[in-house]
Design a protein around this motif. Sequence first.
Motif, PDB file in Angstrom:
ATOM      1  N   LEU A   1       0.837  -1.200   0.000  1.00  0.00           N
ATOM      2  CA  LEU A   1       0.000   0.000   0.000  1.00  0.00           C
ATOM      3  C   LEU A   1       0.872   1.250   0.000  1.00  0.00           C
ATOM      4  CD1 LEU A   1      -3.091   0.778   0.376  1.00  0.00           C
ATOM      5  CD2 LEU A   1      -2.484   1.225   2.729  1.00  0.00           C
ATOM      6  N   GLY A   2       1.861   1.251   0.899  1.00  0.00           N
ATOM      7  CA  GLY A   2       2.741   2.416   0.991  1.00  0.00           C
ATOM      8  C   GLY A   2       3.460   2.675  -0.320  1.00  0.00           C
ATOM      9  N   PHE A   3       3.996   1.613  -0.909  1.00  0.00           N
ATOM     10  CA  PHE A   3       4.722   1.774  -2.165  1.00  0.00           C
ATOM     11  C   PHE A   3       3.794   2.327  -3.252  1.00  0.00           C
ATOM     12  CE2 PHE A   3       6.213  -0.111  -6.221  1.00  0.00           C
ATOM     13  CZ  PHE A   3       7.372   0.631  -6.327  1.00  0.00           C
ATOM     14  N   GLY A   4       2.563   1.767  -3.308  1.00  0.00           N
ATOM     15  CA  GLY A   4       1.608   2.241  -4.311  1.00  0.00           C
ATOM     16  C   GLY A   4       1.296   3.714  -4.144  1.00  0.00           C
ATOM     17  N   VAL A   5       1.058   4.121  -2.896  1.00  0.00           N
ATOM     18  CA  VAL A   5       0.724   5.529  -2.658  1.00  0.00           C
ATOM     19  C   VAL A   5       1.893   6.426  -3.063  1.00  0.00           C
ATOM     20  CG1 VAL A   5       0.201   7.205  -0.872  1.00  0.00           C
ATOM     21  CG2 VAL A   5      -0.938   5.016  -0.863  1.00  0.00           C
ATOM     22  N   VAL A   6       3.117   5.985  -2.731  1.00  0.00           N
ATOM     23  CA  VAL A   6       4.286   6.789  -3.108  1.00  0.00           C
ATOM     24  C   VAL A   6       4.377   6.911  -4.623  1.00  0.00           C
ATOM     25  CG1 VAL A   6       6.798   6.813  -3.140  1.00  0.00           C
ATOM     26  CG2 VAL A   6       5.595   6.336  -1.021  1.00  0.00           C
ATOM     27  N   VAL A   7       4.194   5.798  -5.336  1.00  0.00           N
ATOM     28  CA  VAL A   7       4.276   5.851  -6.802  1.00  0.00           C
ATOM     29  C   VAL A   7       3.225   6.799  -7.362  1.00  0.00           C
ATOM     30  CG1 VAL A   7       3.875   4.537  -8.909  1.00  0.00           C
ATOM     31  CG2 VAL A   7       5.293   3.574  -7.105  1.00  0.00           C
ATOM     32  N   VAL A   8       1.969   6.638  -6.889  1.00  0.00           N
ATOM     33  CA  VAL A   8       0.899   7.489  -7.419  1.00  0.00           C
ATOM     34  C   VAL A   8       1.181   8.957  -7.150  1.00  0.00           C
ATOM     35  CG1 VAL A   8      -1.522   8.080  -7.122  1.00  0.00           C
ATOM     36  CG2 VAL A   8      -0.858   5.704  -7.291  1.00  0.00           C
ATOM     37  N   SER A   9       1.604   9.273  -5.915  1.00  0.00           N
ATOM     38  CA  SER A   9       1.840  10.679  -5.572  1.00  0.00           C
ATOM     39  C   SER A   9       2.994  11.256  -6.377  1.00  0.00           C
ATOM     40  CB  SER A   9       2.153  10.808  -4.082  1.00  0.00           C
ATOM     41  OG  SER A   9       1.201  10.163  -3.320  1.00  0.00           O
ATOM     42  N   LEU A  10       4.094  10.503  -6.481  1.00  0.00           N
ATOM     43  CA  LEU A  10       5.242  11.022  -7.223  1.00  0.00           C
ATOM     44  C   LEU A  10       4.896  11.233  -8.690  1.00  0.00           C
ATOM     45  CD1 LEU A  10       8.327   9.134  -5.780  1.00  0.00           C
ATOM     46  CD2 LEU A  10       8.017  11.580  -5.969  1.00  0.00           C
ATOM     47  N   VAL A  11       4.206  10.241  -9.272  1.00  0.00           N
ATOM     48  CA  VAL A  11       3.857  10.376 -10.691  1.00  0.00           C
ATOM     49  C   VAL A  11       2.964  11.599 -10.898  1.00  0.00           C
ATOM     50  CG1 VAL A  11       2.464   9.356 -12.517  1.00  0.00           C
ATOM     51  CG2 VAL A  11       4.156   7.974 -11.344  1.00  0.00           C
ATOM     52  N   SER A  12       1.950  11.778 -10.031  1.00  0.00           N
ATOM     53  CA  SER A  12       1.065  12.930 -10.189  1.00  0.00           C
ATOM     54  C   SER A  12       1.846  14.223 -10.075  1.00  0.00           C
ATOM     55  CB  SER A  12      -0.026  12.916  -9.120  1.00  0.00           C
ATOM     56  OG  SER A  12      -0.643  11.678  -9.061  1.00  0.00           O
ATOM     57  N   ALA A  13       2.714  14.285  -9.053  1.00  0.00           N
ATOM     58  CA  ALA A  13       3.463  15.522  -8.852  1.00  0.00           C
ATOM     59  C   ALA A  13       4.357  15.816 -10.055  1.00  0.00           C
ATOM     60  CB  ALA A  13       4.297  15.415  -7.581  1.00  0.00           C
ATOM     61  N   LEU A  14       5.031  14.785 -10.565  1.00  0.00           N
ATOM     62  CA  LEU A  14       5.928  14.987 -11.712  1.00  0.00           C
ATOM     63  C   LEU A  14       5.144  15.486 -12.919  1.00  0.00           C
ATOM     64  CD1 LEU A  14       8.113  11.812 -11.296  1.00  0.00           C
ATOM     65  CD2 LEU A  14       8.977  14.134 -11.443  1.00  0.00           C
ATOM     66  N   VAL A  15       3.989  14.850 -13.160  1.00  0.00           N
ATOM     67  CA  VAL A  15       3.222  15.241 -14.338  1.00  0.00           C
ATOM     68  C   VAL A  15       2.695  16.668 -14.189  1.00  0.00           C
ATOM     69  CG1 VAL A  15       1.082  14.788 -15.580  1.00  0.00           C
ATOM     70  CG2 VAL A  15       2.615  12.920 -15.043  1.00  0.00           C
ATOM     71  N   ILE A  16       2.215  17.015 -12.977  1.00  0.00           N
ATOM     72  CA  ILE A  16       1.675  18.367 -12.795  1.00  0.00           C
ATOM     73  C   ILE A  16       2.765  19.411 -12.966  1.00  0.00           C
ATOM     74  CG2 ILE A  16       0.775  19.940 -11.052  1.00  0.00           C
ATOM     75  CD1 ILE A  16      -0.999  17.804 -10.105  1.00  0.00           C
ATOM     76  N   VAL A  17       3.930  19.146 -12.385  1.00  0.00           N
ATOM     77  CA  VAL A  17       5.011  20.123 -12.485  1.00  0.00           C
ATOM     78  C   VAL A  17       5.425  20.314 -13.938  1.00  0.00           C
ATOM     79  CG1 VAL A  17       7.400  20.565 -11.894  1.00  0.00           C
ATOM     80  CG2 VAL A  17       5.848  19.718 -10.172  1.00  0.00           C
ATOM     81  N   THR A  18       5.446  19.232 -14.701  1.00  0.00           N
ATOM     82  CA  THR A  18       5.967  19.352 -16.066  1.00  0.00           C
ATOM     83  C   THR A  18       4.912  19.784 -17.076  1.00  0.00           C
ATOM     84  OG1 THR A  18       6.978  17.275 -15.407  1.00  0.00           O
ATOM     85  CG2 THR A  18       7.710  18.236 -17.458  1.00  0.00           C
TER      86      THR A  18
END
Lengths: 333, 334
Positions: free
Chosen positions: B238-255
């Motif tokens: 669960l933790g790993f999944g949440v980290v992946v989802v959050s990082l991916v969202s943040a990266l996409v929003i920033v870029t």
Amino acid sequence: MAEAALWRMRGRRRAPLDRRLLVLAGLLIGAAASFISWGLPWSDGAPSAYILQLRATKLAGLICVGTAIGLATVLFQTLSNNRILTPSIMGFDALFLLMQSVLVMMFGLASMAQLSGFAGFLLNAGVMMVAALVLFTGLLRRTRGDIQLMILVGVVIAVLLRTLAVFLQRLMDPSAFAVVQTRMFAQFGSIDRGALLAAAGVTLLATLWLLRRAALLDVAALGRDQARSLGVRYDRLQMQLLCIIAALVSVSTALVGPIAFLGLLVTSLAHSLMQSHRHALLLPASALIAAIVLVAGQTLFERLLQLQSSLAIVIEFCGGLLFILLLMRGKLR
Amino acid sequence: MAEATGSISGLGRPGRSARGAICLCLFVLMLLAGLSCVIGVNQTSPLALLQDPEAAQLLLISRIPRTLAVILTGATMAVAGVIMQLLVRNRFVEPGTTGTNEAAMLGLLGATLLAPALPIFTKMLCAAVAALLGTLVFLALARRIPPQQPLLVPLVGLVYGGILAAAAGFIAFQADLLQYLAIWMSGEFSGVLSGRYELLWLAGLLAGLAYLVADQFTIAGLGEMASRGLGLRYGQVLGFGVVVVSLVSALVIVTVGVLPFVGLVVPNLVSRIMGDNLRDSLPVVAATGAGLLLICDMLGRLLRAPYEIPAGTVFGLFGAALFLVMLLRRPAHG
């Protein structure tokens, strides 16, 4: 007809005006007075006429919008048979904005700009009514009995309509876009006087029409089958109510732009204050509460905090929290 | 990880029937990518490349980076969506309906206001941390929703996102950053040049990592009790999944900005055909997400040439319409 009987029933049982409503009216008058008089610049022993006129227009606009939102939300909750739906959650105001973009696209900027605020408002409201009827009778029928589905579909329709409006605006030329854009955000600062006149007329008519049918609405709130077996022509009433909701949403959106959660906030307050399902109480109560929230909030924001037109955002924030709270406490019927 | 899951993952390769689907998807994606490289205001053809050095320049600086950015974004957002759906055990969630995007925006806004001089990577990190917190709050909310009411989950998520957006709007209004916010709100690729999208590769890497543990996500999708019973360390996954989802969202929003519905529509479409075994379906999900977003980006370039319509808007339109159809057509017990 049974409907006639319901009318007569109302006549016989005319209760004295509820005291809580009187208190609300008093509060509204107080809020309005402080809105007008707080920090009014005086010159030569008389208040500045210009400022006075400006504030009076704004006050009328706020009260008009509050009434419209309060009434429309109660009606929509009656129609959809639950207490956490509001017209704007279901995308009514998104529809209004979309229709405005469509009108500008179809007839061109020149002909739209020629229309006065008065005629422009009536045209917009008329188109909006037709569109709302087409879209929402189908939706209400399709999702009847499954409230979660109804809400989710409504929310997605709202997103879809909003995106569609953005899409159309991308296709417009910049000057046409500027016209539409002024309507995109809730603005309590600038209210067009011609549109205000038409909006006030529409709101007044709707209020009178509804108050005369309060008993009928009480029966309609029992649900389609019950209401029909009690002799209410439900489908016709539903159509009339959808039209009125569309008109009222046009009023509030045209004057100040979309405010998503005010209606929810207001009807929850009205329900907990009135402890009743009677429309004769609920309708005026939520109209009054909405007007009070808007006028008092605007007074607070403009005079005390010196903030400009961010009231809508604060309402969104509080209303959203309330919505989640209601959901979590199982208010979804 | 646990031995039990090691044996479930077997050889760690997709099944035979899935391999065909994956190859087909990749082939179509290649075609679309090729098309995306030649479409634009300045028409180039493969022939011109040989004669015209300027065309090659254009291709290297703008077209290829843009195409890559679209592919990476579409693929990673779709993967993030599918992971979110398994973890929440609800078909109707994605980073856009769980407040993750809005929380990331809030973090980005905070970083921009408090320390404007930070390099973009640090800002991205702030956004990712905020997205992580926002997602965790949503998960806490979602846990309190009774499982018999699956449609409440996206509803709560949407309103929760609305609250966060209102907070961001208030701050941005006071700080005169509303326009800044509006740019993040609409995902588009017209600003992508070589040198300005490379953060997205990080998202791609994360999606690749997620594929390594695809089997464990699949099991986690059975629910906490069942997956613990099967020997899965549920909390870790669960933790790993949440980290992946959050990082991916943040990266996409920033870029590139917010892209609604990609993570929602694509996994639903794919799981109708291929089911929920991520080892089989994740590559197809990624390729479909990338392909659909490429189509939307090209449409956005063509519809009103020489101007552009953001790919996010085009996808939002089709995505919302598709989602509506899925909702109204869904079987009674879906």
